[in-house]
Design an enzyme around this catalytic site. Structure first.
Site, short mmCIF file in Angstrom:
data_model
loop_
_atom_site.label_atom_id
_atom_site.label_comp_id
_atom_site.label_asym_id
_atom_site.label_seq_id
_atom_site.Cartn_x
_atom_site.Cartn_y
_atom_site.Cartn_z
N GLY A 125 86.46 57.79 5.21
CA GLY A 125 85.46 57.90 4.25
C GLY A 125 86.78 58.18 2.76
N CYS B 122 89.83 59.04 10.89
CA CYS B 122 90.29 58.99 10.08
C CYS B 122 89.64 60.27 9.66
CB CYS B 122 90.64 57.76 8.35
SG CYS B 122 91.65 58.60 7.56
N TYR B 123 88.72 60.10 7.83
CA TYR B 123 87.98 61.45 7.58
C TYR B 123 87.35 62.50 8.22
CZ TYR B 123 84.42 64.14 4.79
OH TYR B 123 84.09 65.02 4.30
N HIS C 30 93.17 53.30 11.66
CA HIS C 30 91.58 53.29 11.85
C HIS C 30 91.77 51.90 12.93
CE1 HIS C 30 89.76 54.72 8.01
NE2 HIS C 30 90.57 54.78 7.57
N GLU D 172 89.91 50.55 13.61
CA GLU D 172 88.89 48.87 13.96
C GLU D 172 89.50 47.52 13.03
OE1 GLU D 172 88.85 52.26 12.37
OE2 GLU D 172 87.99 52.07 10.90
N SER E 298 62.88 31.10 1.91
CA SER E 298 63.80 30.06 1.17
C SER E 298 64.05 28.82 1.69
CB SER E 298 64.73 30.99 0.36
OG SER E 298 65.30 30.87 1.64
N GLY F 120 66.28 29.12 3.41
CA GLY F 120 67.75 29.71 4.59
C GLY F 120 67.55 30.59 5.43
N VAL F 121 69.07 30.31 6.30
CA VAL F 121 69.22 30.82 7.66
C VAL F 121 68.71 32.43 7.55
CG1 VAL F 121 70.47 31.71 9.33
CG2 VAL F 121 71.49 29.99 8.09
N ASP F 122 69.44 32.94 6.59
CA ASP F 122 68.31 34.28 6.29
C ASP F 122 66.95 34.85 6.60
OD1 ASP F 122 70.72 34.90 6.59
OD2 ASP F 122 71.46 35.62 4.59
N SER F 123 65.99 34.19 6.16
CA SER F 123 64.60 34.27 5.63
C SER F 123 64.18 33.76 6.71
CB SER F 123 64.47 33.86 4.38
OG SER F 123 64.49 32.10 4.65
N SER F 124 64.55 32.44 7.05
CA SER F 124 64.37 31.51 8.12
C SER F 124 63.99 33.04 9.94
CB SER F 124 64.10 30.61 8.95
OG SER F 124 64.88 29.47 7.12
#
Ligand code: XMP
Length: 514
Positions: A56, A83-84, A170, A172, A224, A226-230
């Site tokens: 952070g 880290c933090y 880190h 990651e 819409s 699109g992928v996300d809303s579908s």
């Protein structure tokens, strides 16, 4: 429901928190990012196998810096501070943290002095990524040093008895090449997680959570295509069936037959309660005579809200609004002093609904990344053409028709675009193309067809590669593909006699022309 092994990540606002989540899920272990101050009793109810304290931007030595509920160290669950998170552990468990004179930022080399557990089977000398100011100067009682650098004598620490670990660097990020193995040692060897989490488990768990939250209420979802809303719609439908109501706005600016595809897929195949607002005339009417790109966008945005709101009012009695917010959309998930504050990207179409329509939000994809959403879509048996769809701007063809938008020009561009889509779909590296589309220019040029002089439209073809749409490079389409696109558009689409290829990158250009 079977409870899967999971890791809780307490978020202290590091720009890398989402990467920690990503790396853990790549190991097929589920994880969730939660508020840094989630009470230990609340966490304990959900039985995480391990807890990670993220990095952070704050300093643990500053007044009011974000802290954990100290009882989490006593839960008997392994904790890893990064880290933090490590500095917090150092401070909370009565070690000593030294304020940093300067921020150490960049690559460093650590020497591993105790290879047990976290550094098992790894070389003694490791390249890592540092990004910190403060450091733990004196170990808390019970801890020992695992690794050090020239400037940081305690680069990693552990209390094996209590299963508490700290990393100053880190693990990651890609700049810590062996970092994933270190994280894996924590989640597998310290926490004992079974690496068997799959998207199907996410589906099951989300369905339970959605049912519990929604109860007998109703949910509205703006679809819409699109992928996300579908994916959101498919998931909610599986969870709550007829309590889900989808609204699809056909603004007359979509790709060829897109509205029909959405109706077929969601209305007929899935049997959802789908409300299609046929608003082509309204949109095109309001756009008549408008050529300024920003004016077009504003008109479309406002009209979209009007139409969507009208459909929502007709439905009545709806408590929730479902949105396809993804992890990268959740900006500023934590602020150092207050609680998490979430902002939804301003281009989300349903951001500015009128005050009489106040919904609670449901965002079942909040924890996921784009490629995970696609995987989820496959799990939910959405068709490939939806899952692999390229991004499409909210204002649709209107920002690809330069100058005035009218029905004839939309029809023409849809036909040209169809040929672009058709040809690029044949490429084996189709997935490397972020977006490919046609643009209709307000320019006419002279041509010759047979013995006749023509004076017709110019279409530009745009294809780009990009990671996130923020920057982009023009895509090196094969000459043969460009050739077929050009020949097909000129031969098959009436009103076009010239095709050009856009070879500009973003910046300084943008992906869309308007
Ligand atoms: P630009 O043209 O700014 O586009 O380089 C970057 C990415 O964003 C998409 N885009 C939009 N998406 N609503 C959207 O949902 C919009 O108004 C909008 N404008 C641009 C664009 O297609 C590209 O992927």
């Amino acid at each position: 429901m079977k409870q899967h092994d999971w890791i809780a990540i307490l978020d202290f606002g590091s720009q890398y928190t989402q990467l920690i989540a990503r790396r853990i899920r790549e190991q097929q272990v589920y994880c969730e990012i939660v508020r840094f101050n989630t009470p230990a009793v609340e966490l304990a109810k959900r039985k995480p196998k391990g807890i990670i304290l993220s990095g952070g931007p704050a300093s643990v030595l500053a007044d009011g810096s974000p802290s954990v509920d100290l009882a989490i160290y006593e839960m008997g669950v392994p904790v890893l501070g990064i880290c933090y998170g490590m500095q917090l552990m150092g401070r909370d468990l009565k070690g000593r943290v030294r304020p940093g004179k300067a921020r150490e930022y960049g690559s460093a080399t650590i020497s591993v002095t105790d290879p047990d557990l976290l550094f098992k089977d790894l070389p003694n000398i490791l390249e890592v990524w540092m990004s910190h100011g403060d450091q733990v100067e004196e170990l808390p009682p019970g801890f020992s040093v695992l690794a050090k650098t020239g400037t940081c004598p305690i680069a990693a620490m552990a209390d094996r008895k209590r299963n508490l670990y700290g990393l100053q660097f880190h693990p990651e990020v890609v700049h810590t090449p062996r970092g994933v193995e270190i994280l894996r040692h924590f989640i597998v060897d310290a926490c004992g997680c079974a690496c068997n989490w799959k998207m199907s488990a996410f589906v099951e768990e989300s369905i339970q959570a959605i049912r519990q939250k929604v109860g007998s209420d109703h949910v509205l979802c703006g679809l819409s295509g699109g992928v996300d809303s579908s994916v959101v719609a498919a998931l909610l439908h599986k969870a709550i069936g007829k309590q889900l109501h989808c609204v699809f706005v056909d603004n007359g600016l979509l790709r060829f037959k897109e509205a029909e595809q959405v109706e077929d897929t969601f209305g007929k195949t899935f049997g959802m309660d789908l409300h299609v607002a046929h608003a082509q005339d309204l949109f095109l009417g309001r756009l008549a005579g408008v050529t300024d790109p920003e004016k077009k966008r504003k008109i479309i945005g406002a009209t979209f809200i009007d139409v969507f709101a009208e459909e929502a009012r007709k439905l009545g009695q709806v408590k929730y609004l479902a949105q396809g917010t993804l992890y990268p959309d959740v900006i500023e998930s934590v602020s150092p002093l207050g609680g998490p504050s979430v902002t939804i990207k301003s281009h989300h179409n349903v951001g500015g609904l009128p005050p009489d329509l106040q919904f609670s939000l449901i965002e079942p994809l909040r924890e996921l990344f784009k490629d995970e959403v696609r995987e989820l879509g496959r799990e939910l048996e959405l068709p490939d053409f939806i899952i692999n769809r390229q991004p499409f701007p909210g204002p649709g063809m209107a920002v690809r028709i330069i100058g005035e938008v009218c029905k004839d020009r939309v029809d023409l561009l849809q036909q040209a675009d169809l040929r672009v889509q058709d040809e690029i779909l044949k490429l084996s590296n189709y997935k490397d193309i972020w977006q490919a589309f046609a643009v209709l220019l307000p320019v006419q040029s002279v041509g010759v067809m047979g013995d006749e002089r023509t004076y017709e439209n110019v279409v530009a073809v745009r294809a780009v590669q990009s990671l996130d749409g923020m920057t982009a490079d023009w895509f090196r389409l094969p000459y043969e593909t460009l050739d077929r696109i050009s020949t097909r558009i000129i031969n098959e689409v009436r009103g076009v006699n010239r095709v050009v290829y856009d070879i500009s990158s973003k910046p300084p250009s943008t992906i869309e022309w308007e």
